[in-house]
Design a protein around this motif. Structure first.
Motif, PDB file in Angstrom:
ATOM      1  N   THR A 177      -0.868  10.491  -4.599  1.00 54.89           N
ATOM      2  CA  THR A 177      -0.538  10.230  -3.199  1.00 54.89           C
ATOM      3  C   THR A 177       0.795  10.865  -2.876  1.00 54.89           C
ATOM      4  O   THR A 177       1.780  10.663  -3.598  1.00 54.89           O
ATOM      5  CB  THR A 177      -0.462   8.721  -2.912  1.00 54.89           C
ATOM      6  OG1 THR A 177      -1.720   8.121  -3.201  1.00 54.89           O
ATOM      7  CG2 THR A 177      -0.099   8.464  -1.456  1.00 54.89           C
ATOM      8  N   SER A 207      -3.253   5.221  -6.678  1.00 58.19           N
ATOM      9  CA  SER A 207      -2.329   6.327  -6.898  1.00 58.19           C
ATOM     10  C   SER A 207      -1.708   6.229  -8.283  1.00 58.19           C
ATOM     11  O   SER A 207      -0.844   5.394  -8.527  1.00 58.19           O
ATOM     12  CB  SER A 207      -1.224   6.317  -5.822  1.00 58.19           C
ATOM     13  OG  SER A 207      -0.372   7.416  -5.969  1.00 58.19           O
ATOM     14  N   VAL A 247      -0.590   2.582  -3.665  1.00 59.55           N
ATOM     15  CA  VAL A 247       0.316   2.576  -2.511  1.00 59.55           C
ATOM     16  C   VAL A 247      -0.262   1.598  -1.494  1.00 59.55           C
ATOM     17  O   VAL A 247      -1.444   1.692  -1.136  1.00 59.55           O
ATOM     18  CB  VAL A 247       0.452   3.981  -1.898  1.00 59.55           C
ATOM     19  CG1 VAL A 247       1.166   3.919  -0.563  1.00 59.55           C
ATOM     20  CG2 VAL A 247       1.182   4.909  -2.848  1.00 59.55           C
ATOM     21  N   THR A 301       2.673   8.880  -7.430  1.00 62.31           N
ATOM     22  CA  THR A 301       3.070   8.855  -6.027  1.00 62.31           C
ATOM     23  C   THR A 301       4.279   9.766  -5.844  1.00 62.31           C
ATOM     24  O   THR A 301       5.286   9.634  -6.546  1.00 62.31           O
ATOM     25  CB  THR A 301       3.418   7.431  -5.572  1.00 62.31           C
ATOM     26  OG1 THR A 301       2.267   6.593  -5.729  1.00 62.31           O
ATOM     27  CG2 THR A 301       3.859   7.411  -4.117  1.00 62.31           C
ATOM     28  N   TRP A 317       7.226  11.147  -3.325  1.00 56.50           N
ATOM     29  CA  TRP A 317       7.945  10.669  -2.139  1.00 56.50           C
ATOM     30  C   TRP A 317       8.717  11.825  -1.512  1.00 56.50           C
ATOM     31  O   TRP A 317       9.662  12.350  -2.092  1.00 56.50           O
ATOM     32  CB  TRP A 317       8.899   9.542  -2.521  1.00 56.50           C
ATOM     33  CG  TRP A 317       9.350   8.747  -1.335  1.00 56.50           C
ATOM     34  CD1 TRP A 317      10.421   8.990  -0.531  1.00 56.50           C
ATOM     35  CD2 TRP A 317       8.705   7.581  -0.795  1.00 56.50           C
ATOM     36  NE1 TRP A 317      10.489   8.053   0.478  1.00 56.50           N
ATOM     37  CE2 TRP A 317       9.456   7.173   0.330  1.00 56.50           C
ATOM     38  CE3 TRP A 317       7.577   6.851  -1.171  1.00 56.50           C
ATOM     39  CZ2 TRP A 317       9.101   6.053   1.081  1.00 56.50           C
ATOM     40  CZ3 TRP A 317       7.227   5.743  -0.418  1.00 56.50           C
ATOM     41  CH2 TRP A 317       7.984   5.346   0.699  1.00 56.50           C
ATOM     42  N   VAL A 363       5.034   0.365  -3.139  1.00 55.81           N
ATOM     43  CA  VAL A 363       4.492   1.283  -4.135  1.00 55.81           C
ATOM     44  C   VAL A 363       4.467   0.563  -5.475  1.00 55.81           C
ATOM     45  O   VAL A 363       5.445  -0.065  -5.880  1.00 55.81           O
ATOM     46  CB  VAL A 363       5.361   2.553  -4.250  1.00 55.81           C
ATOM     47  CG1 VAL A 363       4.787   3.499  -5.305  1.00 55.81           C
ATOM     48  CG2 VAL A 363       5.456   3.271  -2.901  1.00 55.81           C
ATOM     49  N   ALA A 390       7.897   6.006  -7.446  1.00 61.78           N
ATOM     50  CA  ALA A 390       7.575   7.260  -6.757  1.00 61.78           C
ATOM     51  C   ALA A 390       8.511   8.370  -7.212  1.00 61.78           C
ATOM     52  O   ALA A 390       9.632   8.106  -7.664  1.00 61.78           O
ATOM     53  CB  ALA A 390       7.667   7.071  -5.243  1.00 61.78           C
TER      54      ALA A 390
END
Length: 406
Positions: free
Chosen positions: A144, A221, A211, A224, A226, A206, A118
């Motif tokens: 995501t 995803s 995810v 991703t 975060w 993840v 992420a």
């Protein structure tokens, strides 16, 4: 140290720059700002950097007073006994007073796979990296965003407005600060941009392509993002100074370190009385100004005043065309009054511009910055905290927490 009084400001963000500029109220104060980057980063713009609508940098010459010395380096340790800041590149900088304004940083995620797969947004380098990754990812690839706070909402909206297929995963409610009515409007705006919002569900892992959620759903995803949680640098702890559980420097209500009266803290990295203010650019600037006032009072031999800060509002952008400007009580609780649409967007943009303009004004006229106060909420908050955690000494010398006596 000669006739001048040397003040070192560790950190060149909103709090540090405001403090450095305000110290210009005295001609005999020599100010040094130590910061790892050669440019000022308006963090309120980092989601725009990811979306390609702002570069999120400002030249320090535009916001930092001419007489302030800028050292581009990191501080690895504060030697309080020797009154020096130890630099990563070698050498030290001495001080008579130090303002600790190291700010905040992304919290390292503990969810399996998140650290590896992420991308955070909360620093200039992280936002640039994410922008580069997105540039190399097909526009139709699933994105995501994890985290339903301001950074998550604004990043998701910015990317969706540019045609990305975005899912926003919130561990709790979307925009928990918002009033319930404004939250409904936020959901409507995100839906209009095509963002799929998943509330009340935790991310459990993840992977490079997906995810995993706590309800056993899998969200595809390719990228991703975060945005869940913030931490602070551990400089205070590494320097042997007391901190709260999150690593913020513990201070009294004047923002003075509980360990050393020559160290004053400001911004996200400060914990006055162990009860920190909400992390925000607004709070950082105000706390930076108050920290400078505390130092100036100490130099003059005058008593330092306790901090008094009220929160009038919080605002969010949903891309470049709409926003929500949420009004609040002085104790930072949202009320059912807010501006939306184009008005919300304009107010949000004004807030972003003002966060930098306040620094410029202080640069040109030290002492000019003023902020919202009420003189009531903070003392009540601390009194309630003391009532809840009243302590008594036991006969054996240990301590226990008890309910306060009537």
């Amino acid at each position: 140290m000669g006739e001048n009084i040397d003040v070192v400001v560790v950190g060149g963000g909103y709090a540090g720059v405001m403090a450095a500029n305000r110290l210009g109220k005295r001609d005999d104060v020599r100010v040094t700002v130590i910061n790892p980057r050669p440019v000022f980063v308006p963090r309120l713009r980092l989601h725009q950097l990811v979306g390609g609508t702002h570069d999120a940098i400002v030249d320090y010459r535009d916001v930092l007073a001419d007489g302030v010395r800028l050292v581009v380096d990191s501080v690895t340790r504060i030697d309080a006994a020797g009154r020096t800041a130890v630099l990563a590149e070698g050498g030290t900088v001495g001080y008579d007073h130090l303002i600790y304004a190291v700010g905040s940083e992304p919290a390292r995620p503990t969810v399996p796979g998140a650290a590896e797969h992420a991308y955070p947004v909360a620093t200039l380098e992280a936002a640039r990296r994410l922008r580069s990754v997105l540039a190399d990812t097909p526009a139709e690839a699933a994105v995501t965003v994890v985290g339903g706070g301001p950074t998550g909402i604004e990043t998701a909206a910015e990317l969706a407005e540019r045609g990305r297929a975005v899912t926003l995963v919130c561990g709790g409610d979307l925009g928990p600060y918002l009033h319930a009515r404004a939250r409904r409007t936020a959901r409507k705006y995100l839906a209009g941009l095509g963002v799929a919002v998943l509330e009340g569900t935790a991310v459990t892992s993840v992977t490079p392509e997906a995810v995993e959620l706590g309800d056993r759903r899998t969200v595809p995803s390719r990228v991703t993002v975060w945005t869940a949680g913030f931490g602070v640098p551990d400089l205070a702890a590494r320097s042997g100074l007391r901190t709260d559980a999150a690593g913020r420097l513990l201070t009294d209500e004047t923002l003075t370190s509980v360990d050393d009266e020559r160290i004053v803290a400001a911004g996200d990295s400060s914990a006055p009385s162990g009860v920190p203010f909400r992390m925000s650019a607004y709070a950082a600037g105000c706390l930076g100004a108050h920290a400078a006032d505390t130092v100036l009072n100490r130099i003059a031999g005058d008593p330092a005043a306790p901090v008094d800060l009220a929160f009038p509002a919080m605002c969010l952008s949903f891309g470049r065309h709409t926003g929500i400007f949420q009004l609040a009580r002085k104790n930072d609780v949202a009320i059912p009054l807010y501006f939306t649409g184009a008005a919300g967007r304009k107010l949000k943009e004004l807030a972003c511009e003002s966060s930098v303009k306040h620094l410029v004004t202080e640069k040109d006229k030290p002492g000019a910055h003023h902020w919202f106060k009420d003189g009531k909420h903070r003392p009540r908050l601390l009194a309630a905290r003391d009532d809840r955690t009243a302590r008594v000494e036991l006969a054996d010398g240990s301590r226990d927490e008890v309910a306060p006596s009537a």
